[in-house]
Design an enzyme around this catalytic site. Structure first.
Site, PDB file in Angstrom:
ATOM      1  N   GLY A  18       0.790  -1.232   0.000  1.00 54.32           N
ATOM      2  CA  GLY A  18       0.000   0.000   0.000  1.00 54.32           C
ATOM      3  C   GLY A  18       0.820   1.279   0.000  1.00 54.32           C
ATOM      4  N   MET A  92      -4.128  -7.109  -7.118  1.00 59.32           N
ATOM      5  CA  MET A  92      -3.558  -8.195  -7.911  1.00 59.32           C
ATOM      6  C   MET A  92      -4.599  -9.143  -8.496  1.00 59.32           C
ATOM      7  SD  MET A  92      -0.524  -7.270  -7.876  1.00 59.32           S
ATOM      8  CE  MET A  92       0.403  -8.638  -8.559  1.00 59.32           C
ATOM      9  N   ASN A 109      -5.636   2.383 -13.243  1.00 59.35           N
ATOM     10  CA  ASN A 109      -4.660   1.432 -12.700  1.00 59.35           C
ATOM     11  C   ASN A 109      -3.257   1.992 -12.870  1.00 59.35           C
ATOM     12  OD1 ASN A 109      -3.685  -1.083 -11.677  1.00 59.35           O
ATOM     13  ND2 ASN A 109      -3.195  -1.718 -13.770  1.00 59.35           N
ATOM     14  N   HIS A 111       0.677   0.677 -13.356  1.00 58.30           N
ATOM     15  CA  HIS A 111       1.405  -0.538 -13.735  1.00 58.30           C
ATOM     16  C   HIS A 111       2.912  -0.262 -13.770  1.00 58.30           C
ATOM     17  CE1 HIS A 111       1.997  -4.465 -15.488  1.00 58.30           C
ATOM     18  NE2 HIS A 111       2.819  -3.902 -16.351  1.00 58.30           N
ATOM     19  N   ASP A 147      -3.960  -4.769 -18.412  1.00 55.08           N
ATOM     20  CA  ASP A 147      -2.939  -3.726 -18.568  1.00 55.08           C
ATOM     21  C   ASP A 147      -2.912  -3.126 -19.974  1.00 55.08           C
ATOM     22  OD1 ASP A 147      -2.147  -4.248 -15.920  1.00 55.08           O
ATOM     23  OD2 ASP A 147      -0.738  -5.790 -16.555  1.00 55.08           O
ATOM     24  N   GLN A 173       8.899   2.638  -8.004  1.00 58.49           N
ATOM     25  CA  GLN A 173       7.914   3.048  -6.988  1.00 58.49           C
ATOM     26  C   GLN A 173       8.080   4.522  -6.618  1.00 58.49           C
ATOM     27  OE1 GLN A 173       7.118   0.302  -3.747  1.00 58.49           O
ATOM     28  NE2 GLN A 173       5.637  -0.528  -5.180  1.00 58.49           N
ATOM     29  N   GLU A 176       6.230   6.268  -9.143  1.00 55.15           N
ATOM     30  CA  GLU A 176       4.783   6.024  -8.989  1.00 55.15           C
ATOM     31  C   GLU A 176       4.168   6.932  -7.932  1.00 55.15           C
ATOM     32  OE1 GLU A 176       4.561   1.255 -10.085  1.00 55.15           O
ATOM     33  OE2 GLU A 176       4.516   1.869  -7.998  1.00 55.15           O
TER      34      GLU A 176
HETATM   35  C1  GRF Z   1       3.102  -0.972  -7.615  1.00 56.75           C
HETATM   36  O1  GRF Z   1       4.421  -1.071  -8.019  1.00 56.75           O
HETATM   37  C2  GRF Z   1       2.167  -0.881  -8.804  1.00 56.75           C
HETATM   38  O2  GRF Z   1       2.794  -0.458  -9.960  1.00 56.75           O
HETATM   39  C3  GRF Z   1       1.719  -2.299  -8.994  1.00 56.75           C
HETATM   40  O3  GRF Z   1       1.715  -2.877  -7.723  1.00 56.75           O
HETATM   41  C4  GRF Z   1       2.635  -2.216  -6.885  1.00 56.75           C
HETATM   42  C5  GRF Z   1       1.920  -1.900  -5.614  1.00 56.75           C
HETATM   43  O4  GRF Z   1       2.778  -1.416  -4.624  1.00 56.75           O
HETATM   44  N1  GRF Z   1       0.437  -2.328  -9.668  1.00 56.75           N
HETATM   45  P1  GRF Z   1       2.186  -0.816  -3.284  1.00 56.75           P
HETATM   46  O5  GRF Z   1       1.312  -1.896  -2.655  1.00 56.75           O
HETATM   47  O6  GRF Z   1       1.423   0.419  -3.616  1.00 56.75           O
HETATM   48  O7  GRF Z   1       3.390  -0.525  -2.417  1.00 56.75           O
END
Ligand code: GRF
Length: 223
Positions: A18, A92, A109, A111, A147, A173, A176
């Site tokens: 998370g 997932m 989403n 990815h 995806d 990450q 992200e």
């Molecule tokens: C992320 O790297 C995202 O790209 C993928 O799952 C991962 C989730 O990481 N879909 P987190 O649980 O948000 O740390």
């Protein structure tokens, strides 16, 4: 007296740590996260939600007799929440066609690859094995194929010789955690639209090529 603005209702679906949920919480965006839903009861992401005072719902896949039954239950839960948007943050499981159809244009989403390259699992391993120069993350609208929905934004970095699966994951990450709150803020401000599989930002169509769009570039040596 100004008119009261209603906060958009957001559901976030997770399956793990998370960290992206945390990035969305930390961004303090003007939204009401009505629930965090997990398919796994034992993940840290649920603790993060509880720490932030967000209601949690746990719906394990194993407690259902079939994928269809799970989809039906999830559809009911999502519908009851009356979300404006559904944010997948490391969820997932695929959502199933009835959910995608009902909420088309409202589900996004994140990815960990530069889609359309490397859909599916184990992206960091595959990028490393292929000797790619660039790697990164993609935000996209969700459609019925895995995806492959229309791309909203991407962020990338240069892969270097010393990179391992762990460093690629860490660098991805880090991107992200900026990329996703930005895309969600566009949604909340109604700056994004999905019309006939075409993404528009501020009414301007984004290129459909799957190449970098609205991309944030980060050199791999950046901290
Ligand atoms: C992320 O790297 C995202 O790209 C993928 O799952 C991962 C989730 O990481 N879909 P987190 O649980 O948000 O740390």
């Amino acid at each position: 007296m100004g008119a009261l603005t209603t906060l958009k209702r957001i559901i976030i679906l997770i399956s793990g740590n998370g960290s992206n949920l945390q990035a969305l919480i930390n961004a303090k965006l003007p939204m009401q996260i009505t629930a965090v839903i997990s398919n796994n009861p034992n993940v840290y992401g649920l603790q993060r939600a509880q720490n932030a005072g967000i209601p949690i719902i746990c719906e394990p896949f194993q407690s259902h007799t079939s994928a269809e039954h799970y989809e039906h239950t999830l559809l009911n839960i999502l519908t009851q929440q009356q979300p404006d948007f559904i944010i997948l943050a490391g969820f997932m499981r695929t959502l199933g066609p009835s959910i995608v159809r009902k909420f088309y244009g409202q589900i996004i989403n994140l990815h960990p690859s530069l889609l359309p390259a490397y859909p599916g699992m184990h992206t960091h391993e595959r990028v490393l094995a292929a000797g790619e120069t660039w790697h990164g993350a993609t935000v996209h609208f969700v459609n019925e194929q895995l995806d492959s929905g229309p791309i909203i934004s991407q962020a990338r970095f240069k892969v270097c010789k010393q990179d391992t699966i762990d460093t690629l994951k860490e660098k991805t990450q880090k991107l992200e955690h900026y990329l996703y709150p930005q895309a969600v803020s566009w949604l909340l401000q109604e700056r994004l639209q999905l019309i006939n599989n075409q993404v528009l930002l501020d009414h301007i169509p984004l290129p459909k090529t799957g190449k970098k769009q609205s991309s944030i570039q980060a050199a791999s040596q950046n901290p």
